[in-house]
Each structure stands twice: as structure tokens, then as C-alpha cells.
Design a protein around this motif. Structure first.
Motif, PDB file in Angstrom:
ATOM      1  N   ALA A 128      32.523 -12.913 -11.601  1.00  0.00           N
ATOM      2  CA  ALA A 128      32.964 -12.804 -12.993  1.00  0.00           C
ATOM      3  C   ALA A 128      32.530 -11.455 -13.567  1.00  0.00           C
ATOM      4  N   ASP A 129      33.418 -10.812 -14.296  1.00  0.00           N
ATOM      5  CA  ASP A 129      33.170  -9.463 -14.794  1.00  0.00           C
ATOM      6  C   ASP A 129      31.942  -9.408 -15.695  1.00  0.00           C
ATOM      7  N   ASP A 130      31.690 -10.475 -16.461  1.00  0.00           N
ATOM      8  CA  ASP A 130      30.550 -10.439 -17.377  1.00  0.00           C
ATOM      9  C   ASP A 130      29.213 -10.568 -16.661  1.00  0.00           C
ATOM     10  N   LEU A 131      29.247 -10.808 -15.361  1.00  0.00           N
ATOM     11  CA  LEU A 131      28.018 -10.874 -14.577  1.00  0.00           C
ATOM     12  C   LEU A 131      27.814  -9.641 -13.693  1.00  0.00           C
ATOM     13  N   TRP A 132      28.871  -8.831 -13.509  1.00  0.00           N
ATOM     14  CA  TRP A 132      28.762  -7.717 -12.551  1.00  0.00           C
ATOM     15  C   TRP A 132      27.832  -6.633 -13.094  1.00  0.00           C
ATOM     16  N   PRO A 133      26.861  -6.183 -12.318  1.00  0.00           N
ATOM     17  CA  PRO A 133      25.800  -5.328 -12.855  1.00  0.00           C
ATOM     18  C   PRO A 133      26.102  -3.834 -12.893  1.00  0.00           C
ATOM     19  N   LEU A 134      27.095  -3.363 -12.150  1.00  0.00           N
ATOM     20  CA  LEU A 134      27.308  -1.924 -12.004  1.00  0.00           C
ATOM     21  C   LEU A 134      28.555  -1.468 -12.759  1.00  0.00           C
ATOM     22  N   ALA A 135      28.462  -0.286 -13.355  1.00  0.00           N
ATOM     23  CA  ALA A 135      29.652   0.318 -13.942  1.00  0.00           C
ATOM     24  C   ALA A 135      30.717   0.458 -12.862  1.00  0.00           C
TER      25      ALA A 135
END
Length: 721
Positions: A705-712
Motif C-alpha cells: 500500500a502506498d501509504d506504507l511505502w517508506p522511500l520516495a
């Protein structure tokens, strides 16, 4: 703060960005700042005694030995000029074997006996400095406990005052050598190679009737490619911060496939940076000429005008430092890495090369009828011989772990070193090989079909962007250098191999003339020999094609695909003999270059491997596992409620998570093996293991999920400016 929150904060910061104050003032005339911070010939002519001025100019323009007696006078005048400019310190700037610039600052001011201060700057201080040499790469030339190293004033590269918000510094370009006189830098061999080439070029020119051809020097014009991203994204990516490139990142939906960024309208924020950077470059005399969008999104280029190659190399180093500093003032980070982003074009530093003097002009200018221009054909033939005979050294001159990511791909020249001459010159040399050239293909005209548009002249041949070493009308363009490296290495390599070719040609002509041959007949025979023996290097076709690799092998051309393959060229008996004969490197100095390049290759990959493990273990896996846990809890809750649960998303996340765990474990085992494996281990074991880690992580980026992904993400970094 979570990774996703950091990403959103970075995006908010980009949106809220405010440009710095304008750097140009309305009253400033265009171009008036150019060279205003340079201790130029114009400044010296105005301030130095005539005799001292003539002595210094003779050293700069004619490579005359520097008269030690002038140093005190020049130092005093230079100090007064710098103090008037507001400088408080001076620095000997040198270029160690890191491809970066180095400098040591000292104050002009010393306390006097009355409790005040006095500005001092003696000739001996100008001529020689003594920075600590113990911690710079030396490839075995020095032991760590041997700290003494010397900087020596290079009068051929002008001093300049460097601006800072809080003050100014007088910068003096210098060579950097050990206590034994061995080169610890890039400038020293470049100056040596210039001197050697001047000697052999003069021999050839005198045979053509030039009794005083002037001092022949090589000229360079490096085209610098780079990426710009917002600095908030840069600081949020440990891989960019530590390695200069992204070790992870899924391909965005849109990349460069539409070619819409190439030569497109420059974004306002980027243009503001460019204008500011160019003004700073103009002040220190760097002739920035061209700016434009490059192929990849977020990629740009700056190109200066031609200069003497020693000065061009110094200016190129100063350009990189200046542009990175100015980019940060505009809230952006400038990336010089050859491949900061996978899946889009990387960056090079095409070095345009020519040679000549103010007396004889450009020796690579063919004229309208090159078949009649024997002098041009001889100097062009020298380059054909040089590229064919020493293509391996040219490849070694641009070899690095970072440049390996672009060479050989369909975005940069192949690792096979060949040269493009174009239809006109290829035809002329074909005629030469068959007994003599009698004609040249002429320029034509192009009628576009619109009455209001002019008839355009056309060149007698096209250009070839797939060629590593291409003739472009009045110069050769070496397209293989990497965007991070100093141009000194490829330029001194070109200088040296061309020197050998000119030496060969001069000797052949002198021998034939001594045997009674008529001059033009002797020239014809020498050209025939070179084309017959070395014409295999000439290739005008598609350097990206698989067919070319087969044909190149049949021609006997080397395909040195990686740095490990290429660096071995530096240790061959032929390389040692070449560089030693012309005084560019001793055997010890040349071997030191090999040792340094190997060490830097291994260290670069080792750092990236450890960084990949850290990022995967502390950022990517935890985020993926949180997502997996949430999905598992949702599935369990639905089952508990008696509702059939769709486990597709859970399965899509679980497989790459397992693959990433396995890949990280394998990379960790490979990375922490006992040291001493050598560069081939880094290439054959560590790089594939890193690729496996990246593949699993990049797949997770498309699943988590995008809201969990840590990197730009690539999409954010490449398109938000």
C-alpha cells in the motif's frame, strides 16, 4: 516519523518552495561579470611590470620554463588584487586521485609586533605548498606514515577568487606530487602529456613547412549531463545520500518513452538555478555556452566552449563544485552519478577534443575539400592509429563501477572502442588506401518545401551517437567518459596515444624523405599504411547492434565490458612502455593508477552492498511485513465472521517478501565473506546478489500500500520539481 509521512512532508516542502532572491540586477549588462573574479592576462597586463608580464605569458602560451625570479612580484600583485576583491585567505587547489577537488586554506593575515595584523604572501608561498598527503589515494607510491606532499603553482591555469556568502578566497590551481616528485594527481600527467604531444606535433608540422608552428596544445569541451531532484527527496533516500544512485525503485508508469522532456521547455525552477549557476561560473571565467533538457525526466546538460584541455579540466572540476552548491541554494540536489535511476538514460560527460595553436589553427579542420588537405589527413590518420592501437587504454580511462551501469547499453557508447568518420572522410580515406584521394563529397542543400523558409545547407555526412569516438566536423567527440569523473584521465590518455602516432608518422616521413622520396608521395605512402593497418577502428554503423559485436571481434577490436576487464589494460607492457617513453607516467606511477582504480571499484560496490542490506532490512522489509500483517489480520477477521476472504493481495505480498528475505541473507553472506577476493568477486558475486535484492524489493513497491511505502518513488523524484 513513518516513511510514508516523510514522503508526504517532502512533497509538501516542494509545493511550498520559495525561490531565492534573483542573482542578476537590472542594471547589470549581459556578460559584464565574465571573468571578473579571475587573475587573468588582462589583470596581469594592467598590474605587473612589463618584463614580469611577458615572462609569465611566455610560460602560459609557449610552455617556456617558469622564471623563479618573477614569483615574488606576481605573489605581491596577486595578493593586493585578492585583498581588493575582499579575499582573506588563499588556497592551493589540487586534484587528487579521487576525481574530486581538494584545497587547503591559509590566511593572508599574520599578527604584527604592535598587536595588529599584516597581510603576507611571498613568492615561495605562491609557488609551493605542503598539504598532508597521507590520506589521499596513492596506489602504493607512499606509505601511510609518509605524510609529505607538495603542491606546485600551475601558472597556465589562472588563479581566481571564489565567492562565499561570508567571504572570499583566492584559489590557486596547482599540481600535487610526492616528496619524490611522483604524481599524486590528475593535473601532472595532463601537463606532461601536453608537453610530449607538442614536441611530436611540431616535428610533423615542420615537415609541412611550418618553421614556427607555435606551441601545439589539445583543446577540450566537456558536455556535462546531470540530474536535478528536490533536496527533500534526496535526504529521504539513504542510497542517494551515500552512494549517489538509487539501489531500489520500481519503474514509474511513465519514463522517457515519449521523448517529451528532451530539449523541452526548461522548468522555471530549474531555469532559475541554471541562470544563477551560469552567473557564478562566468565570474570565475568558465565559458558556459549551452543549457538544455536531456533525454531522461529530470536530466539536463551544460556545455562550455572549447579551452586548452588543462584549463578545461580545472574548470570542469570547479563547475561541478559550483553547480552542486548553487542547486542546494535552490532547494535541489544535483546528481552527477552516471546512473542514479534505473530504467532511464544515465549521464555522461562527452569530451570534445581537438588540437592546434594560434599560429596553425585547428589541425582537425578538414576544409571544403579534405582530399586536398594533406596536413589534416595526416593528423586525422594519427588519431585513427591511436584509437585502433590503444583502444583498450581509452576504455580504461573511463572505467569505474558507476560508469559500468551505462556503457554498452542503448543509451551510451558501447564498450568496444571504435571511431566514426562520416561518409565524406570515410570515402576520402578509402580513396587514400587505394592509391590516392582525388575528390570529396560536397555539402548539399535542403529544401523544406515552405516558401518562407530559407534553403538550409547540409553536411556531407550524418552524425553517429552510438560511436564512442566520433568526428563531428572539426573535432572528435569521446562519448564514453562518465559524468562524475575528471576529464583529465581521458584527455591525457588521448594526448599520449596521439603523441605516439605523431612520433610514428614523423619518423616514417623523415625516413622516406631521407631516402629521396618526394614529400607528397611520402605522405601518401604513410597514409596508406595507417589505413591498411588501423582502418579496422573505423565503423560508421550502429554500435548498439548485436551484429557489431560479432563484426568487432572479427576485426580484432576488444570488447571490455566491465571495469575489471578494462583496468588490466593499464598493466600491459605496451602501456608501461608508451607512458614511460613520453614521460607521462613512470611504471610505478602507472601501476599506482591501476591499484587505486581497483580499490575504488571494490569499495564502491562493497558500500552499495552494505547499504542495500541496511535499507532492505530496516525500511523495506518492515514496511512490507506491516502490510502483510494488516492483510493477514483482515483475512482472519473475515473468516472469523464467516465471510469468504479474498487472499490474492496477501499472496501477492508474501511471495516477494520471502524472496527478499532470501536475497538479503545471500547478499549478507557474500558481503561479510573474508576480504581479499578482488574486483572480480565484486563484479561476479556482489553485483548479482544486489540485483536479486533489488528485484524482490522493487516488486514489493508495486504491491505494498502506498501509504506504507517508506522511500520516495521514482515518480515523485523524477517528475516533482
Amino acid at each position: 516519523m513513518s516513511g510514508s509521512a516523510a514522503r508526504l512532508q517532502a512533497i509538501d516542502a516542494v509545493i511550498a518552495y520559495e525561490a531565492p532572491h534573483p542573482t542578476f540586477t537590472p542594471t547589470e549588462a549581459p556578460g559584464e561579470v565574465f571573468g571578473q573574479n579571475v587573475f587573468s592576462k588582462a589583470v596581469m597586463r594592467k598590474r605587473l611590470p612589463k618584463g614580469v608580464y611577458r615572462s609569465v605569458v611566455a610560460t602560459i602560451e609557449q610552455q617556456k620554463p617558469l622564471d623563479p625570479a618573477v614569483a615574488d612580484t606576481v605573489a605581491s600583485v596577486m595578493k593586493d588584487w585578492a585583498l581588493e576583491m575582499g579575499a582573506t585567505h588563499y588556497a592551493h587547489v589540487f586534484y587528487p586521485l579521487t576525481h574530486s577537488s581538494a584545497e587547503k586554506h591559509d590566511s593572508f593575515f599574520e599578527p604584527d609586533e604592535d598587536g595588529g595584523s599584516i597581510a603576507e604572501f611571498a613568492g615561495k608561498t605562491l609557488v609551493q605548498g605542503e598539504p598532508d598527503a597521507s590520506s589521499f589515494p596513492n596506489g602504493g607510491l607512499r606509505s601511510t606514515f609518509e605524510a609529505r606532499g607538495y603542491t606546485g603553482w600551475d601558472v597556465t591555469s589562472p588563479a581566481y577568487v571564489l565567492d562565499n556568502t561570508n567571504g572570499r578566497t583566492l584559489c590557486i590551481p596547482t599540481v600535487f606530487v610526492s616528496m619524490t616528485g611522483e604524481a599524486l594527481d590528475h593535473k601532472t600527467p595532463l601537463l606532461r602529456s601536453q608537453q610530449a604531444m607538442a614536441t611530436q606535433a611540431a616535428r610533423v608540422l615542420k615537415l609541412f613547412g611550418h618553421e614556427d608552428p607555435g606551441t601545439i596544445v589539445s583543446y577540450a569541451g566537456p558536455e556535462q549531463e546531470y540530474f536535478l531532484i528536490d533536496r527533500h527527496f534526496f535526504l529521504s533516500r539513504p542510497d542517494l545520500l551515500n552512494a549517489g544512485r538509487t539501489l531500489f525503485g520500481a519503474t514509474p508508469p511513465k519514463g522517457q518513452e515519449f521523448d517529451d522532456h528532451y530539449f523541452g521547455a526548461i522548468p522555471d525552477r530549474v531555469l532559475a538555478f541554471m541562470l544563477h549557476a551560469e552567473r557564478e561560473l562566468f565570474k570565475v571565467g568558465i565559458p558556459a555556452k549551452t543549457r538544455h533538457n536531456e533525454v531522461a525526466p529530470g536530466q539536463f546538460e551544460i556545455a562550455p566552449m572549447f579551452e586548452r584541455s588543462n584549463l578545461a579540466a580545472d574548470h570542469q572540476q570547479l563547475l561541478m563544485v559550483t553547480m552542486k552548491r548553487v542547486a542546494r541554494e535552490h532547494g535541489m540536489e544535483l546528481l552527477f552519478h552516471e546512473k542514479p535511476f534505473a530504467g532511464v538514460n544515465g549521464s555522461g560527460k562527452h569530451v570534445n577534443f581537438s588540437f592546434g595553436s594560434s599560429t596553425v589553427g585547428n589541425l582537425l579542420l578538414p576544409g571544403d575539400t579534405p582530399h586536398e588537405n594533406a596536413q589534416f589527413l595526416v593528423f586525422c590518420a594519427a588519431i585513427i592509429r591511436a584509437v585502433h592501437k590503444y583502444g583498450g587504454l581509452l576504455r580504461a580511462s573511463v572505467a569505474s563501477a558507476s560508469n559500468d551501469h551505462r556503457l554498452g547499453a542503448n543509451e551510451a557508447p558501447p564498450a568496444i572502442i571504435s571511431m566514426f568518420l562520416g561518409d565524406q572522410l570515410t570515402d576520402v580515406f578509402d580513396q587514400v588506401a587505394k592509391g590516392g584521394a582525388t575528390s570529396s563529397k560536397e555539402k548539399g542543400t535542403m529544401t523544406i518545401g515552405v516558401d518562407t523558409l530559407p534553403v538550409l545547407p547540409t553536411d556531407p555526412g550524418d552524425r553517429n551517437r552510438t560511436s564512442p569516438f566520433a568526428f563531428t566536423g572539426n573535432r572528435f567527440e569521446f562519448r564514453a567518459p562518465g559524468s562524475m569523473q575528471s576529464i583529465a584521465s581521458p584527455v591525457y590518455t588521448i594526448n599520449t596515444i596521439v603523441t605516439e602516432a605523431l612520433d610514428h608518422i614523423a619518423t616514417e616521413l623523415e625516413t622516406r624523405l631521407a631516402d629521396g622520396a618526394e614529400f607528397h608521395h611520402a605522405v601518401q605512402k604513410v597514409l596508406e599504411q595507417i589505413i591498411t593497418d588501423h582502418g579496422a577502428a573505423v565503423f560508421n554503423g550502429d554500435g548498439y547492434s548485436d551484429e557489431w559485436k560479432v563484426e568487432a571481434e572479427a576485426r580484432g577490436l576488444k570488447n571490455l565490458r566491465t571495469t575489471v576487464d578494462a583496468l588490466a589494460e593499464l598493466t600491459t607492457p605496451e602501456a608501461v612502455e608508451l607512458f614511460s617513453r613520453y614521460g607521462v607516467f613512470s611504471e610505478r606511477e602507472l601501476h599506482s593508477r591501476y591499484e587505486i582504480a581497483v580499490e575504488q571499484y571494490e569499495m564502491s560496490i562493497a558500500v552499495e552492498a552494505k547499504l542495500a542490506i541496511e535499507m532492505a532490512a530496516t525500511s523495506i522489509l518492515p514496511a512490507a511485513i506491516r502490510y502483510q500483517t494488516q492483510l493477514a489480520q483482515n483475512v482472519a477477521a473475515l473468516k472469523a465472521a464467516g465471510v469468504e476472504a479474498d487472499t490474492t493481495l496477501l499472496e501477492q505480498a508474501s511471495a516477494p517478501i520471502a524472496a527478499l528475505r532470501e536475497a538479503v541473507a545471500a547478499l549478507k553472506a557474500a558481503t561479510f565473506e573474508p576480504s581479499g577476493h578482488g574486483p572480480a568477486y565484486a563484479r561476479d558475486v556482489l553485483l548479482p546478489a544486489m540485483t536479486a535484492v533489488r528485484a524482490a524489493a522493487d516488486e514489493l513497491e508495486t504491491v505494498v500500500a502506498d501509504d506504507l511505502w517508506p522511500l520516495a518513488t521514482y515518480q515523485e523524484m523524477l517528475f516533482i520539481r
